[in-house]
Design a protein around this motif. Structure first.
Motif, short mmCIF file in Angstrom:
data_model
loop_
_atom_site.label_atom_id
_atom_site.label_comp_id
_atom_site.label_asym_id
_atom_site.label_seq_id
_atom_site.Cartn_x
_atom_site.Cartn_y
_atom_site.Cartn_z
N GLN A 32 0.80 -1.28 -0.08
CA GLN A 32 -0.30 0.04 -0.19
C GLN A 32 0.87 1.31 -0.17
O GLN A 32 2.05 1.21 0.24
CB GLN A 32 -0.99 -0.08 1.27
CG GLN A 32 -1.79 -1.06 1.43
CD GLN A 32 -2.47 -1.25 2.58
OE1 GLN A 32 -3.35 -0.22 2.95
NE2 GLN A 32 -2.52 -2.47 3.26
N GLN A 33 0.31 2.51 -0.22
CA GLN A 33 1.06 3.56 -0.03
C GLN A 33 0.82 4.52 1.04
O GLN A 33 -0.53 4.88 1.29
CB GLN A 33 1.04 4.42 -1.24
CG GLN A 33 1.70 5.70 -1.38
CD GLN A 33 1.68 6.48 -2.61
OE1 GLN A 33 0.54 7.37 -2.52
NE2 GLN A 33 2.32 6.56 -3.60
N HIS A 35 1.36 8.22 2.44
CA HIS A 35 1.80 9.68 2.02
C HIS A 35 1.87 10.30 3.76
O HIS A 35 0.96 10.55 4.10
CB HIS A 35 0.94 10.40 1.04
CG HIS A 35 1.15 11.75 1.00
ND1 HIS A 35 0.34 12.78 0.48
CD2 HIS A 35 2.46 12.54 1.39
CE1 HIS A 35 0.96 14.01 0.36
NE2 HIS A 35 2.36 14.00 0.90
N ASP A 61 -1.89 10.62 4.54
CA ASP A 61 -2.36 9.54 5.27
C ASP A 61 -1.93 9.49 6.65
O ASP A 61 -2.65 9.27 7.63
CB ASP A 61 -1.87 8.09 4.37
CG ASP A 61 -2.36 7.97 2.94
OD1 ASP A 61 -3.56 7.75 2.94
OD2 ASP A 61 -1.58 7.82 2.39
N TYR A 175 2.15 14.29 -7.36
CA TYR A 175 2.62 13.17 -8.05
C TYR A 175 2.55 11.72 -7.07
O TYR A 175 3.01 10.88 -7.66
CB TYR A 175 4.03 13.38 -8.42
CG TYR A 175 4.68 14.43 -9.30
CD1 TYR A 175 4.08 14.29 -10.67
CD2 TYR A 175 5.02 15.73 -8.97
CE1 TYR A 175 4.57 15.51 -11.49
CE2 TYR A 175 5.29 16.61 -9.66
CZ TYR A 175 5.01 16.61 -11.11
OH TYR A 175 5.08 17.50 -12.00
N ARG A 176 1.68 11.62 -6.18
CA ARG A 176 1.45 10.93 -5.30
C ARG A 176 1.21 9.53 -6.24
O ARG A 176 1.45 8.43 -6.02
CB ARG A 176 0.49 10.87 -4.21
CG ARG A 176 -1.03 11.29 -4.76
CD ARG A 176 -1.77 11.94 -3.53
NE ARG A 176 -3.20 12.05 -3.93
CZ ARG A 176 -3.60 12.77 -4.63
NH1 ARG A 176 -2.89 13.51 -5.29
NH2 ARG A 176 -4.83 12.91 -5.05
N LYS A 177 0.17 9.88 -7.31
CA LYS A 177 -0.12 8.67 -8.12
C LYS A 177 0.89 7.97 -9.01
O LYS A 177 0.90 6.92 -9.38
CB LYS A 177 -1.57 8.95 -8.91
CG LYS A 177 -2.69 9.36 -8.00
CD LYS A 177 -4.08 9.83 -8.78
CE LYS A 177 -5.05 10.06 -7.86
NZ LYS A 177 -6.34 10.48 -8.90
N ASP A 178 1.65 9.04 -9.51
CA ASP A 178 2.81 8.51 -10.22
C ASP A 178 3.82 7.62 -9.40
O ASP A 178 4.54 6.92 -10.15
CB ASP A 178 3.57 9.82 -10.84
CG ASP A 178 2.74 10.55 -11.64
OD1 ASP A 178 2.70 10.48 -13.02
OD2 ASP A 178 2.09 11.42 -11.07
N SER A 180 2.85 5.54 -7.12
CA SER A 180 1.85 4.66 -6.62
C SER A 180 2.41 3.17 -6.10
O SER A 180 2.13 2.60 -5.24
CB SER A 180 0.54 4.36 -7.36
OG SER A 180 1.22 3.72 -8.67
N ASP A 181 3.71 2.86 -6.70
CA ASP A 181 4.53 1.78 -6.44
C ASP A 181 5.26 2.02 -5.32
O ASP A 181 6.07 0.91 -4.80
CB ASP A 181 5.11 1.23 -7.51
CG ASP A 181 4.08 0.64 -8.74
OD1 ASP A 181 3.03 0.10 -8.16
OD2 ASP A 181 4.34 0.44 -9.90
N ASN A 183 5.75 2.68 -1.43
CA ASN A 183 4.85 2.58 -0.48
C ASN A 183 5.13 3.49 0.66
O ASN A 183 3.98 3.84 1.39
CB ASN A 183 5.12 1.17 0.24
CG ASN A 183 5.36 -0.04 -0.81
OD1 ASN A 183 6.31 -0.62 -1.03
ND2 ASN A 183 4.18 -0.21 -1.59
#
Length: 246
Positions: A32-33, A35, A61, A175-178, A180-181, A183
């Motif tokens: 999971q990620q 932030h 998060d 850029y959190r979605k970029d 995404s891998d 963690n």
């Protein structure tokens, strides 16, 4: 379950350092990620008017209390606080965990000589295997997509971003979605400068007194006077005003 506490148009998560570390470790193992960000007096003052920064912080998060001023303010307002979790201490704890668990780390930010010194220090201390890569923080907006792609392609589990506020918060949110891998993504402000030995950290006794800011002000008065003197007064006003309205 994380207890998220409202605080002057933002929040903080009522977690100890160990609880925070366990959440990070679990996120890495379950892919999971997380932030992560922190709040201090200066950042709380800035986000009262800077709505982009407010959104970037509040969307994280995990939001830990970094500054002693926020710890003080939370107590004045009668809000629960388990522990102050400073960004620099959490960063070092995550690096120790990275060595133990064989996680890879990417370092982004600061001047080239600073980030290179830091990477060399941790390569020697924890082994080169934890280093995924590094990049200084001196790039423009046009270069951002390329830098982001390089970081993503280096396949780290952990990303530390050493930039000033609000740049690091907005960068990680954007850029959190970029990423995404990746963690665990975390803004660490001036931590690279401290850990690389360019700026010394306040003695422990000053940290416990909540006077770390004063030590930093003495070291870099031209750079820090506005943030700490004017910013701290603005923060005290926010606390007292909120207390009166309760």
């Amino acid at each position: 379950m994380i207890q998220r506490v409202p605080f002057l148009n933002t929040f903080y998560d009522n977690l100890t350092a160990q609880q925070t570390l366990e959440i990070i470790k679990n996120a890495i193992y379950t892919k999971q990620q997380i932030h992560h960000t922190v709040i201090n007096a200066n950042k709380v003052v800035l986000l009262q008017k800077d709505l982009e920064l407010r959104n970037s912080v509040n969307s994280a998060d995990i939001i830990n209390i970094d500054g002693a001023g926020v710890l003080w303010g939370a107590k004045i307002l009668g809000k629960p606080v388990k522990e102050r979790v400073t960004g620099i201490d959490l960063m070092e704890a995550v690096l120790k965990m990275a060595q133990k668990e064989n996680f890879k780390v990417y370092f982004l930010g600061a001047k080239e000589e600073i980030v290179k010194t830091l990477v060399d220090l941790y390569s020697e201390k924890y082994g080169e295997n934890i280093i995924s890569g590094y990049q200084n923080g001196y790039f423009n907006n046009q270069n951002e997509p390329e830098i982001v792609n390089i970081i993503a392609q280096s396949n780290p589990q952990i990303l530390f971003v050493a930039m000033p506020s609000p740049k690091k918060e907005n960068f990680l949110y954007k850029y959190r979605k970029d990423f995404s891998d990746i963690n665990f993504i975390m803004g660490v402000g001036g931590s690279f400068d401290v850990l690389a030995g360019k700026v010394s950290r306040a003695p422990v006794w000053l940290q416990k007194m909540g006077m770390e800011w004063f030590y930093r002000l003495i070291q870099e008065p031209k750079k820090m006077w506005k943030r700490y003197l004017i910013g701290n007064l603005s923060f005290i006003y926010l606390i007292l005003n909120s207390k009166i309205k309760k």
